[in-house]
Write an enzyme that holds these catalytic residues in place. Structure first.
Site, PDB file in Angstrom:
ATOM      1  CB  THR A 156      -0.970   0.050   1.279  1.00  0.00           C
ATOM      2  OG1 THR A 156      -0.476  -0.305   2.151  1.00  0.00           O
ATOM      3  CG2 THR A 156      -1.730  -0.763   0.470  1.00  0.00           C
ATOM      4  CE  LYS A 182       0.410  -3.397   3.790  1.00  0.00           C
ATOM      5  NZ  LYS A 182      -0.235  -2.242   4.275  1.00  0.00           N
ATOM      6  CB  THR A 193       2.422  -5.798  12.635  1.00  0.00           C
ATOM      7  OG1 THR A 193       2.307  -4.365  12.366  1.00  0.00           O
ATOM      8  CG2 THR A 193       3.613  -6.579  12.230  1.00  0.00           C
ATOM      9  CD  GLU A 279       2.208   4.704   6.121  1.00  0.00           C
ATOM     10  OE1 GLU A 279       0.885   4.193   5.799  1.00  0.00           O
ATOM     11  OE2 GLU A 279       1.758   5.405   7.239  1.00  0.00           O
ATOM     12  CG  ASN A 405      -0.646   8.200   7.557  1.00  0.00           C
ATOM     13  OD1 ASN A 405      -1.433   7.195   7.715  1.00  0.00           O
ATOM     14  ND2 ASN A 405       0.813   7.840   7.625  1.00  0.00           N
ATOM     15  CB  SER A 410      -6.358  11.916  -1.383  1.00  0.00           C
ATOM     16  OG  SER A 410      -7.549  12.698  -0.753  1.00  0.00           O
TER      17      SER A 410
END
Length: 410
Positions: A156, A182, A193, A279, A405, A410
């Protein structure tokens, strides 16, 4: 490292008898190129074990996989990215079952032998017409060289695929273990996780394999945090098809220990890859707690420090603010002697002591900043009060984490 061989560019297709695929099925919003549906299939039914999220809002695929794996047998895994199929009610549950059914029909398998996993946006129903076509496309694309495509299809916000394979000698027989995972955000495990799928051609008792998986998860994936959020879709599944031809591992003996160590290496490596790819992360941050009274307390301390937002931002800012680290040690609820704690900051061969016996030291701020400027940073916390240790992995907290985040849907 001498216990096994790391296989260059290894993945879930490295063990004998596993095919995989990863295709663009149109699941992700406004996406016509990125892969978003993956299949992993064994040539024969495999002994299987799994661990799952403890989030009360467990996603539909988690519920279905837990039902189907009860007999300890699976032969395939179907995964989509771009839609979590979580908090989608009865329809979501039926859609997850339909994913398994479509996969089974196209591969001539039993529906109950197909595990299902999803990852992506929560609260949105799957478009099953699109999904059905995507699964058919993935089934027709299966190959013994398809492991990397599958690893890409489950991503992702990951910036890179996460995959590995090793070879272990089991009583003279080469046994391979391959894995893919992932995970980049919403990472704060309470079982495993993210998503992780491991394949092996080992011939091993299912209950022993399940025991090994649960124990290893506690020391690997359960010691990773990126942002303190436990996902609704977390799942780790292992498939063992026995095609290596080794004598069955049925007891906790030397052969079991070799398999255990190999599986541990694979899951630890994937855990570190996830932490490193957090991230927006600019640094891999490792916390090593040494010489603690109990293993349980060592883990409490390591996880308390690794998940502290103040510590994470200090690492990002290259600020040797050891006070934030020791504060996180203090509120960890572990039992220890606060007058004995030493703290070091390290990177590679560079190391500096910043606190001793629970109090600060005068240290070289320039050297400390240089250490914290590296891509991989480590905090070593010596409790000087026992023989137990624990390691946790995470990353710094950056501006980019917020950006990613803030507009995830979007």
């Amino acid at each position: 490292m001498d216990k096994f061989k790391i296989i260059d560019k290894g993945n879930v297709c490295t063990p004998k008898g596993f095919r995989a695929s990863g295709v663009n099925g149109g699941i992700k919003k406004n996406n016509t190129t990125k892969k978003d549906v993956a299949l992993i299939v064994s040539d024969k039914p495999s002994r299987a074990a799994g661990t799952y999220t403890l989030n009360r809002y467990a996603a539909a695929p988690v519920t279905v996989t837990k039902e189907y794996i009860k007999d300890g047998i699976l032969q395939a895994v179907v995964v989509n990215s771009g839609n979590a199929n979580a908090c989608t009610g009865e329809k979501g549950y039926l859609d997850a079952k339909q994913m398994a059914a479509i996969t089974a029909q196209n591969l001539n398998l039993k529906e109950q032998d197909v595990a299902v996993a999803s990852t992506g946006v929560i609260g949105v129903n799957l478009d099953m017409e699109v999904m059905g076509k995507a699964i058919i496309k993935a089934a027709s694309s299966l190959s013994y060289e398809g492991g990397h495509d599958a690893a890409e299809a489950i991503m992702t916000t990951d910036t890179c695929s996460k995959e590995i394979a090793i070879e272990v000698d089991i009583n003279g027989t080469p046994v391979k273990i391959g894995g893919m995972a992932k995970g980049s955000g919403m990472i704060h495990p309470n079982m495993a996780t993210m998503l992780c799928f491991v394949t092996t051609d080992a011939f091993i008792d299912q209950k022993l394999m399940h025991t090994a998986l649960k124990e290893i998860i506690d020391d690997t994936f359960n010691m990773v945090t990126v942002d303190g959020d436990t996902s609704t879709n977390d799942m780790a599944v292992v498939l063992a098809n026995g095609m290596a031809g080794n004598k069955e591992i049925r007891d906790i003996d030397d052969n079991y220990k070799k398999f255990y160590d190999g599986l541990y290496y694979v899951l630890e490596a994937l855990s570190i890859m996830i932490a490193k790819d957090g991230e927006g992360a600019s640094k891999l941050f490792t916390v090593n707690v040494l010489n603690c009274t109990t293993k349980k307390d060592a883990k409490k301390i390591a996880k308390s420090v690794i998940q502290s937002s103040l510590v994470k931002t200090a690492i990002f800012g290259e600020d040797a603010n050891w006070g934030r680290i020791i504060a996180a040690v203090g509120y960890s609820e572990a039992q220890f002697d606060e007058t004995k704690v030493d703290i070091y900051l390290k990177s590679g061969s560079m190391s500096i002591k910043v606190a001793e016996n629970g109090a600060g030291l005068v240290f070289d701020e320039v050297m400390a900043k240089e250490i914290l400027s590296k891509r991989q940073v480590e905090a070593v916390i010596d409790m000087k009060d026992g023989t137990n240790s624990a390691t946790a992995w995470g990353c710094d907290l950056t501006y980019d984490y917020v950006k990613i985040n803030a507009d995830y849907r979007s």
